[in-house]
Design a protein around this motif. Structure first.
Motif, PDB file in Angstrom:
ATOM      1  N   LYS A  26       0.833  -1.208  -0.089  1.00 35.80           N
ATOM      2  CA  LYS A  26       0.061  -0.049  -0.061  1.00 35.80           C
ATOM      3  C   LYS A  26       0.766   1.368   0.139  1.00 35.80           C
ATOM      4  O   LYS A  26       0.647   2.286  -0.736  1.00 35.80           O
ATOM      5  N   GLU A  27       1.871   1.490   1.028  1.00 37.72           N
ATOM      6  CA  GLU A  27       2.829   2.459   1.040  1.00 37.72           C
ATOM      7  C   GLU A  27       3.593   2.862  -0.248  1.00 37.72           C
ATOM      8  O   GLU A  27       3.904   3.548  -0.699  1.00 37.72           O
ATOM      9  N   LEU A  28       4.053   1.392  -0.919  1.00 37.79           N
ATOM     10  CA  LEU A  28       4.776   1.397  -2.046  1.00 37.79           C
ATOM     11  C   LEU A  28       3.937   2.226  -3.304  1.00 37.79           C
ATOM     12  O   LEU A  28       4.566   3.127  -3.948  1.00 37.79           O
ATOM     13  N   HIS A  29       2.724   1.785  -3.188  1.00 38.93           N
ATOM     14  CA  HIS A  29       1.893   2.421  -4.302  1.00 38.93           C
ATOM     15  C   HIS A  29       1.567   3.900  -4.139  1.00 38.93           C
ATOM     16  O   HIS A  29       1.603   4.568  -5.091  1.00 38.93           O
ATOM     17  N   GLN A  30       1.384   4.088  -3.058  1.00 37.63           N
ATOM     18  CA  GLN A  30       1.180   5.560  -2.604  1.00 37.63           C
ATOM     19  C   GLN A  30       2.615   6.355  -3.002  1.00 37.63           C
ATOM     20  O   GLN A  30       2.458   7.494  -3.495  1.00 37.63           O
ATOM     21  N   LYS A  31       3.743   6.151  -2.501  1.00 38.49           N
ATOM     22  CA  LYS A  31       4.998   6.764  -3.181  1.00 38.49           C
ATOM     23  C   LYS A  31       5.088   6.785  -4.690  1.00 38.49           C
ATOM     24  O   LYS A  31       5.663   7.583  -5.206  1.00 38.49           O
ATOM     25  N   ALA A  33       2.860   6.564  -6.741  1.00 40.57           N
ATOM     26  CA  ALA A  33       1.935   7.508  -7.097  1.00 40.57           C
ATOM     27  C   ALA A  33       2.212   8.868  -7.213  1.00 40.57           C
ATOM     28  O   ALA A  33       2.113   9.754  -7.940  1.00 40.57           O
ATOM     29  N   GLN A  34       2.848   9.257  -5.914  1.00 40.91           N
ATOM     30  CA  GLN A  34       3.362  10.535  -5.500  1.00 40.91           C
ATOM     31  C   GLN A  34       4.535  10.920  -6.367  1.00 40.91           C
ATOM     32  O   GLN A  34       4.326  11.868  -7.176  1.00 40.91           O
ATOM     33  N   LEU A  35       5.244  10.040  -6.853  1.00 44.00           N
ATOM     34  CA  LEU A  35       6.495  10.267  -7.900  1.00 44.00           C
ATOM     35  C   LEU A  35       6.008  10.591  -9.383  1.00 44.00           C
ATOM     36  O   LEU A  35       6.256  11.604 -10.040  1.00 44.00           O
ATOM     37  N   LEU A  36       4.989   9.749  -9.583  1.00 41.77           N
ATOM     38  CA  LEU A  36       4.280   9.873 -10.860  1.00 41.77           C
ATOM     39  C   LEU A  36       3.743  11.351 -11.090  1.00 41.77           C
ATOM     40  O   LEU A  36       3.800  11.920 -12.251  1.00 41.77           O
ATOM     41  N   ARG A  37       3.013  11.629 -10.150  1.00 43.60           N
ATOM     42  CA  ARG A  37       2.230  13.078 -10.032  1.00 43.60           C
ATOM     43  C   ARG A  37       3.277  14.029 -10.244  1.00 43.60           C
ATOM     44  O   ARG A  37       3.339  15.025 -10.944  1.00 43.60           O
ATOM     45  N   ALA A  38       4.554  13.948  -9.613  1.00 47.02           N
ATOM     46  CA  ALA A  38       5.630  15.063  -9.584  1.00 47.02           C
ATOM     47  C   ALA A  38       6.150  14.914 -11.078  1.00 47.02           C
ATOM     48  O   ALA A  38       6.508  15.934 -11.340  1.00 47.02           O
ATOM     49  N   THR A 153      17.713   7.645  -2.580  1.00 46.00           N
ATOM     50  CA  THR A 153      17.253   8.933  -2.363  1.00 46.00           C
ATOM     51  C   THR A 153      15.605   8.211  -1.859  1.00 46.00           C
ATOM     52  O   THR A 153      15.412   7.053  -1.828  1.00 46.00           O
ATOM     53  N   LEU A 154      14.595   9.196  -1.495  1.00 48.40           N
ATOM     54  CA  LEU A 154      13.566   9.101  -1.239  1.00 48.40           C
ATOM     55  C   LEU A 154      12.481  10.200  -1.942  1.00 48.40           C
ATOM     56  O   LEU A 154      13.099  11.104  -2.350  1.00 48.40           O
ATOM     57  N   VAL A 155      11.279   9.677  -2.054  1.00 47.90           N
ATOM     58  CA  VAL A 155      10.372  10.475  -2.919  1.00 47.90           C
ATOM     59  C   VAL A 155      10.538  11.844  -2.452  1.00 47.90           C
ATOM     60  O   VAL A 155      10.648  12.686  -3.300  1.00 47.90           O
ATOM     61  N   GLU A 156      10.249  12.208  -1.133  1.00 49.35           N
ATOM     62  CA  GLU A 156      10.031  13.359  -0.840  1.00 49.35           C
ATOM     63  C   GLU A 156      11.498  14.525  -1.212  1.00 49.35           C
ATOM     64  O   GLU A 156      11.481  15.437  -1.274  1.00 49.35           O
ATOM     65  N   ALA A 157      12.355  13.596  -0.500  1.00 43.44           N
ATOM     66  CA  ALA A 157      13.836  14.032  -0.802  1.00 43.44           C
ATOM     67  C   ALA A 157      13.853  14.468  -2.322  1.00 43.44           C
ATOM     68  O   ALA A 157      14.590  15.666  -2.720  1.00 43.44           O
ATOM     69  N   LEU A 158      13.610  13.723  -3.231  1.00 48.73           N
ATOM     70  CA  LEU A 158      13.821  13.941  -4.548  1.00 48.73           C
ATOM     71  C   LEU A 158      12.906  15.078  -5.195  1.00 48.73           C
ATOM     72  O   LEU A 158      13.281  15.952  -5.868  1.00 48.73           O
ATOM     73  N   LEU A 159      11.622  15.018  -4.478  1.00 44.17           N
ATOM     74  CA  LEU A 159      10.630  15.985  -4.933  1.00 44.17           C
ATOM     75  C   LEU A 159      11.284  17.754  -4.502  1.00 44.17           C
ATOM     76  O   LEU A 159      11.257  18.473  -5.240  1.00 44.17           O
ATOM     77  N   ARG A 172       2.740  26.267  -4.904  1.00 46.49           N
ATOM     78  CA  ARG A 172       1.327  25.946  -4.388  1.00 46.49           C
ATOM     79  C   ARG A 172       0.941  24.698  -4.880  1.00 46.49           C
ATOM     80  O   ARG A 172       0.823  23.842  -4.067  1.00 46.49           O
ATOM     81  N   SER A 173       1.050  24.520  -6.018  1.00 47.13           N
ATOM     82  CA  SER A 173       0.898  22.952  -6.516  1.00 47.13           C
ATOM     83  C   SER A 173       1.812  22.095  -6.277  1.00 47.13           C
ATOM     84  O   SER A 173       1.203  20.716  -6.173  1.00 47.13           O
ATOM     85  N   PHE A 174       3.016  22.353  -5.933  1.00 52.37           N
ATOM     86  CA  PHE A 174       4.078  21.515  -5.460  1.00 52.37           C
ATOM     87  C   PHE A 174       3.686  20.958  -4.008  1.00 52.37           C
ATOM     88  O   PHE A 174       3.708  19.890  -3.673  1.00 52.37           O
ATOM     89  N   LEU A 175       3.279  22.066  -3.213  1.00 53.02           N
ATOM     90  CA  LEU A 175       3.029  21.652  -1.906  1.00 53.02           C
ATOM     91  C   LEU A 175       1.750  20.524  -1.970  1.00 53.02           C
ATOM     92  O   LEU A 175       1.850  19.720  -0.900  1.00 53.02           O
ATOM     93  N   GLN A 176       0.927  20.424  -3.050  1.00 59.84           N
ATOM     94  CA  GLN A 176      -0.111  19.456  -2.863  1.00 59.84           C
ATOM     95  C   GLN A 176       0.652  18.272  -3.224  1.00 59.84           C
ATOM     96  O   GLN A 176      -0.021  17.241  -2.763  1.00 59.84           O
ATOM     97  N   LEU A 177       1.508  18.177  -4.031  1.00 61.02           N
ATOM     98  CA  LEU A 177       2.294  17.032  -4.221  1.00 61.02           C
ATOM     99  C   LEU A 177       2.785  16.048  -3.008  1.00 61.02           C
ATOM    100  O   LEU A 177       2.962  14.812  -2.978  1.00 61.02           O
ATOM    101  N   ILE A 178       3.305  16.963  -2.082  1.00 62.23           N
ATOM    102  CA  ILE A 178       3.980  16.183  -0.979  1.00 62.23           C
ATOM    103  C   ILE A 178       2.852  16.025   0.402  1.00 62.23           C
ATOM    104  O   ILE A 178       3.428  15.291   1.188  1.00 62.23           O
ATOM    105  N   LYS A 179       1.790  16.317   0.048  1.00 62.34           N
ATOM    106  CA  LYS A 179       0.721  15.950   1.415  1.00 62.34           C
ATOM    107  C   LYS A 179       0.157  14.588   1.169  1.00 62.34           C
ATOM    108  O   LYS A 179       0.150  14.030   0.213  1.00 62.34           O
TER     109      LYS A 179
END
Length: 179
Positions: A26-31, A33-38, A153-159, A172-179
């Motif tokens: 579940k966490e893998l898919h979330q991370k 997905a976050q990376l793909l949106r970024a 690296t980590l998704v959040e560090a990369l973003l 502002r739209s970047f902040l939506q990616l990391i929430k």
């Protein structure tokens, strides 16, 4: 430093039942997905591969749906880089930083990383966007890639590395990616 102009994401084999069996699915898919949106936000291309999709099944729909204008590349070899279409795409993009994510860390992701490193790419393994069915295989796979020269690296560090500063028109739209 990883920059958006020189980066490409390589998504490896998050498909079928195996994608549900890996540690922290579940966490893998979330991370991922976050990376793909970024990637969409920062205009970073994604190369997407599937291991024997006719036998193992397609990429998880939650991830595939985030790439409507992209088509997966089927592969038989464990390393994605030995697939001629992947090598051609990487060459045509002319980006030397490959951001690697997917499953399984100690097999397909590892072999892909080794081949990319031999081809003089800078490999950045996103550890919270990779997994294996066994936690020790996951940890060992990361260590093996580091021994060959992959960066971690980590998704959040990369973003945040891609964003570079707390400001600008897209912050502002970047902040939506990391929430």
């Amino acid at each position: 430093m990883i920059n958006t102009e020189n980066a490409v994401v390589l998504l490896v084999d998050v498909q079928g039942k195996l994608a549900q069996k890996v540690v922290g699915s579940k966490e893998l898919h979330q991370k991922i997905a976050q990376l793909l949106r970024a990637c969409e936000h920062f205009d970073v291309p994604v190369i997407w591969v599937e291991q024997l999709p006719d036998k193992l099944g397609p990429t998880t729909s939650a991830l595939a749906d985030l790439m409507p204008n992209n088509t997966p590349i089927a592969k038989q070899a464990f390393s994605a880089y030995v697939e001629p279409q992947v090598e051609q795409m990487l060459s045509s993009l002319n980006r030397k930083q490959v951001i690697l994510c997917g499953i399984e860390t100690h097999i397909c992701v590892y072999q892909t990383a080794c081949d990319l490193l031999r081809a003089h790419y800078h490999v950045h393994l996103v550890t919270d966007a990779t997994s294996s069915c066994d936690a020790s295989h996951y940890q060992t796979g990361i260590a093996m890639m580091q021994q060959h020269g992959a960066w971690i690296t980590l998704v959040e560090a990369l973003l945040f590395e891609w964003q570079q500063a707390a400001g600008g028109s897209n912050f502002r739209s970047f902040l939506q990616l990391i929430k």
